[in-house]
Design a protein around this motif. Structure first.
Motif, short mmCIF file in Angstrom:
data_model
loop_
_atom_site.label_atom_id
_atom_site.label_comp_id
_atom_site.label_asym_id
_atom_site.label_seq_id
_atom_site.Cartn_x
_atom_site.Cartn_y
_atom_site.Cartn_z
N LEU A 53 0.73 -1.20 -0.02
CA LEU A 53 0.10 0.03 -0.11
C LEU A 53 0.64 1.28 0.07
CD1 LEU A 53 -2.99 0.65 0.07
CD2 LEU A 53 -2.78 0.88 2.59
N ILE A 54 1.90 1.22 1.03
CA ILE A 54 2.89 2.16 0.74
C ILE A 54 4.13 1.51 0.61
CG2 ILE A 54 4.01 4.28 2.26
CD1 ILE A 54 1.41 4.11 4.13
N PRO A 55 4.85 2.05 -0.54
CA PRO A 55 6.00 1.24 -0.88
C PRO A 55 7.25 1.48 0.17
CG PRO A 55 5.32 3.02 -2.60
CD PRO A 55 4.42 3.03 -1.41
N ASP A 56 7.87 0.36 0.37
CA ASP A 56 8.98 0.04 1.43
C ASP A 56 10.04 0.99 1.38
OD1 ASP A 56 7.51 -2.06 2.62
OD2 ASP A 56 8.61 -3.40 1.72
N PHE A 57 10.23 1.65 0.06
CA PHE A 57 11.45 2.62 0.03
C PHE A 57 11.29 3.81 0.52
CE2 PHE A 57 9.14 3.26 -4.05
CZ PHE A 57 8.94 4.49 -3.85
N ILE A 58 9.92 4.31 0.94
CA ILE A 58 9.57 5.42 1.85
C ILE A 58 9.89 5.38 3.17
CG2 ILE A 58 7.81 7.00 2.53
CD1 ILE A 58 6.41 6.20 0.00
N PRO A 59 10.93 6.13 3.84
CA PRO A 59 11.48 5.91 5.13
C PRO A 59 10.21 5.87 6.25
CG PRO A 59 12.63 7.52 3.86
CD PRO A 59 11.60 7.22 3.05
N VAL A 60 10.36 4.92 6.97
CA VAL A 60 9.51 5.01 8.15
C VAL A 60 7.87 4.46 7.59
CG1 VAL A 60 8.58 5.82 10.38
CG2 VAL A 60 11.02 6.36 9.78
N LEU A 61 7.43 5.19 6.77
CA LEU A 61 6.03 5.00 6.48
C LEU A 61 6.05 3.73 5.83
CD1 LEU A 61 4.74 8.71 5.43
CD2 LEU A 61 4.39 7.28 7.69
N GLY A 62 7.05 3.53 4.61
CA GLY A 62 7.00 2.42 4.15
C GLY A 62 6.99 0.93 4.83
N LEU A 63 7.50 1.10 6.04
CA LEU A 63 7.35 -0.12 6.87
C LEU A 63 6.09 -0.24 8.00
CD1 LEU A 63 11.07 -0.68 8.06
CD2 LEU A 63 9.69 -1.96 6.41
N LEU A 64 5.55 0.96 8.11
CA LEU A 64 4.32 1.13 8.79
C LEU A 64 3.09 0.30 8.57
CD1 LEU A 64 4.29 4.69 10.12
CD2 LEU A 64 4.77 2.72 11.35
N ASP A 65 3.12 0.35 7.24
CA ASP A 65 1.76 -0.55 6.59
C ASP A 65 2.02 -2.02 6.79
OD1 ASP A 65 3.96 -0.67 4.43
OD2 ASP A 65 2.18 -1.20 3.31
N ASP A 66 3.30 -2.70 6.84
CA ASP A 66 3.45 -3.77 7.29
C ASP A 66 3.26 -4.11 8.71
OD1 ASP A 66 3.79 -4.59 4.58
OD2 ASP A 66 6.08 -4.19 4.61
N LEU A 67 3.78 -3.08 9.47
CA LEU A 67 3.76 -3.29 10.92
C LEU A 67 2.26 -3.06 11.66
CD1 LEU A 67 7.05 -1.39 12.22
CD2 LEU A 67 6.41 -3.90 12.17
N ILE A 68 1.33 -2.28 10.75
CA ILE A 68 -0.19 -2.09 11.34
C ILE A 68 -0.88 -2.85 10.56
CG2 ILE A 68 -1.72 -0.18 11.52
CD1 ILE A 68 0.63 1.61 11.95
N LEU A 69 -0.78 -2.71 8.96
CA LEU A 69 -1.93 -3.35 8.14
C LEU A 69 -2.07 -4.99 8.40
CD1 LEU A 69 -4.18 -2.80 6.40
CD2 LEU A 69 -2.66 -2.86 4.48
N VAL A 70 -0.90 -5.59 8.15
CA VAL A 70 -0.55 -7.05 8.48
C VAL A 70 -1.28 -7.63 9.58
CG1 VAL A 70 0.77 -9.07 8.37
CG2 VAL A 70 1.19 -7.05 6.76
N PRO A 71 -0.85 -7.07 10.70
CA PRO A 71 -1.65 -7.68 12.05
C PRO A 71 -3.09 -7.35 12.07
CG PRO A 71 0.39 -6.42 12.40
CD PRO A 71 0.24 -6.35 11.17
N ILE A 72 -3.39 -6.23 11.43
CA ILE A 72 -5.09 -6.01 11.53
C ILE A 72 -5.63 -7.08 10.63
CG2 ILE A 72 -6.74 -4.32 10.68
CD1 ILE A 72 -4.70 -2.05 11.88
N LEU A 73 -5.10 -7.08 9.60
CA LEU A 73 -5.92 -8.31 8.39
C LEU A 73 -5.84 -9.58 9.32
CD1 LEU A 73 -4.12 -7.16 4.86
CD2 LEU A 73 -6.75 -7.19 5.67
N ILE A 74 -4.67 -10.00 9.64
CA ILE A 74 -4.57 -11.03 10.40
C ILE A 74 -5.52 -11.43 11.47
CG2 ILE A 74 -3.14 -12.87 11.77
CD1 ILE A 74 -0.68 -11.81 10.04
#
Length: 129
Positions: A53-74
């Motif tokens: 959703l947010i590309p990983d190359f964007i500092p900090v924000l790029g990892l936030l979708d993985d840290l927030i969105l993935v656990p929520i989806l799960i």
């Protein structure tokens, strides 16, 4: 990052991996309700997709979708699967070999991206020659 925080993070990642395997198995189980299958498909597709959703190359924000969105989806997907079914699937996964060793599960995703690349090639680059 301290060693304690790193170990805590590693345990969380391992737990998410186990949950993902259970969700994948629930997706394939015919006893799983349709809405749970839909969310399981979305979750698995997002996890395996190289597009975020947010590309990983964007500092900090790029990892936030993985840290927030993935656990929520799960969490949402697990909440939609009946507890008895979830426990049954989880126990079967623990008894069987790990799905991580089955490299051929990536074939559908590779095929989808190959077809998309071919479409893009023929649409934009083939006309130039």
């Amino acid at each position: 990052m301290s060693k304690v925080n790193l170990q805590w993070l590693q345990k969380k990642v391992q737990k998410l991996k186990r949950e993902t395997l259970t969700i994948y198995a629930a997706l394939r189980d015919k006893r799983t309700p349709l809405i749970a299958k839909i969310f399981a498909a979305i979750t698995v597709a997002y996890l395996f997709s190289p597009i975020d959703l947010i590309p990983d190359f964007i500092p900090v924000l790029g990892l936030l979708d993985d840290l927030i969105l993935v656990p929520i989806l799960i969490k949402v997907t697990i909440s939609l699967i009946p507890n008895e079914l979830y426990d049954d699937i989880k126990s079967k996964i623990n008894a069987e070999e790990s799905l991580q060793k089955k490299w051929y599960l990536a074939i559908p995703i590779i095929l989808i991206y190959s077809v998309l690349l071919l479409i893009l090639y023929f649409k934009f680059f083939k006309n130039e020659t």
